[in-house]
Design a protein around this motif. Structure first.
Motif: not given
Length: 401
Positions: A189, A193, A200, A226, A228-230, A283-285, A288, A290
């Motif tokens: 992630a 970024k 993500i 911040k 972009p990781c779920i 949300y991640c894209r 915001n 993780p």
């Protein structure tokens, strides 16, 4: 068209007597299915889905989901393929054709299929050792997965990875060390970024790994930067043979990020999973940071093939989940009851899937094993050949990228 089909059906049913009756009925069924394919099926349907539990979020995914007929058929075939592939793996393991560690995914199919339906091919996935389902949804054919399990040259890792180490583009395994894939996922992630890609990473782990310290360290870094990781916890209720209630002071895994928002999702419902992952991905894209997601699911097999899976839970418990919450049955009932498919059509898919699995198993048991001289191959990517020491200093293997 309808009159012509009805006339054809009438001729078939009035054809030669008893000896040809079975064939006539079979042909009639095919005509009826063909008739419905072109006229009677709905193109899409809207379904009520279970509301997600939220942590530090003002709003979450919706409680309705639209599924087209084409999507439903694809989801059904993919889940059925994974189910049959895992059952065949069980059979090959008991025949001692597959050896070593082997962790099966049957029961949890809605998780990997729902995730793949919600993300882009350019997004990234990394998971633990129960990886066969994700390997398939990320694009590896069944024959390459089974060949990898049997240690054959045609496997997706050339027969050198086995059950826990399968890879393909934007899929990073298959990791054997409990929880170790989570910080790696955060690193992926970070790369997304750093290079300014609108991508993500989903880092998956089980409830058994959720108490690992490295996971909490990763949460902290991901929140600070911040990323972009779920973070996806596949909670199948048992870490090896220990229930979540006996292993965790808090079983609200979606709240474990504390300062990171979280979702708890019905992981046995592919539409719940799909809609939740769509929400989380957006949300991640959007910059915001993780998000932590808990998928409540269940595995039908034991932890691994060495675990019968009934010493710490009852057969009745397993059967109850199968009868009430099976992800394939749930999807099938939805499609049939909402006129997205017929029982006959889904049976035809079942037959085709079984045939594909049998052909893949045939390949996986007849393909040659990799030769010994290739033992040191593929250690590095795009590097000049070099020598690798063997069991002692006099034995050398050549490594080729």
């Amino acid at each position: 068209m309808r009159k012509m089909l009805l006339a054809a059906l009438s001729r078939i049913l009035q054809g030669p007597a008893a000896a040809g009756r079975t064939g006539a009925v079979s042909e009639a069924s095919r005509v009826m299915v063909a008739s419905r394919n072109y006229g009677d099926f709905a193109s899409e349907a809207t379904f009520e889905i279970k509301k997600c539990d939220l942590h530090r979020l003002e709003a979450g995914p919706g409680t309705t989901a639209v599924m087209t007929r084409e999507e439903g058929l694809q989801y059904y075939k993919t889940m059925q393929t994974i189910r049959r592939m895992e059952l065949k793996s069980d059979q090959l393991y008991k025949q001692k054709i597959i050896r070593g560690f082997c962790h099966l995914y049957d029961g949890q199919e809605a998780c990997c299929v729902g995730i793949e339906a919600a993300i882009k091919p350019t997004d990234h996935v990394i998971t633990a050792y129960r990886a066969h389902g994700f390997t398939y949804t990320r694009g590896v054919p069944v024959r390459e997965i089974l060949a990898e399990l049997t240690g054959r040259k045609g496997g997706c890792a050339k027969g050198k990875g086995g059950s826990m180490h399968m890879y393909t583009k934007n899929f990073y395994g298959g990791n054997g060390i409990v929880g170790a894939q989570v910080p790696l996922g955060a690193g992926i992630a970070l790369a997304c970024k750093y290079f300014g890609k609108n991508e993500i990473c989903l880092a998956l782990y089980g409830d058994g790994a959720a108490n690992q310290g490295q996971i909490f360290e990763t949460y902290n870094m991901a929140a600070l930067w911040k990323l972009p990781c779920i973070f996806v916890c596949e909670n199948n209720r048992y870490g090896m043979g220990t229930s979540v209630e006996r292993a965790a002071a808090s079983t609200d895994y979606y709240k474990r990020g504390y300062f990171i928002p979280g979702l708890r999702v019905d992981g046995m419902d592919i539409l719940c999973v799909r809609e939740a992952v769509k929400f989380a991905a957006e949300y991640c894209r959007s910059g915001n940071g993780p998000l932590v997601m808990e998928l409540q699911t269940y595995r039908y097999h034991g932890h691994s093939m060495s675990d019968p899976g009934i010493s710490y839970r009852t057969r009745e418990e397993i059967q109850e989940v199968r009868s009430k919450s099976d992800p394939i049955t749930l999807l099938k009932d939805r499609m049939v009851n909402n006129n997205l498919a017929s029982v006959e059509e889904l049976k035809e898919i079942d037959v085709a899937v079984r045939k594909e699995i049998e052909e893949a198993a045939q390949f996986a048991t007849t393909d040659p094993e990799p030769p010994l001289e290739e033992l040191g191959y593929h250690i590095y990517f795009n590097e000049p050949p070099f020598e690798v020491r063997g069991p002692n200093q006099w034995i050398k293997y050549k490594s080729v990228s």
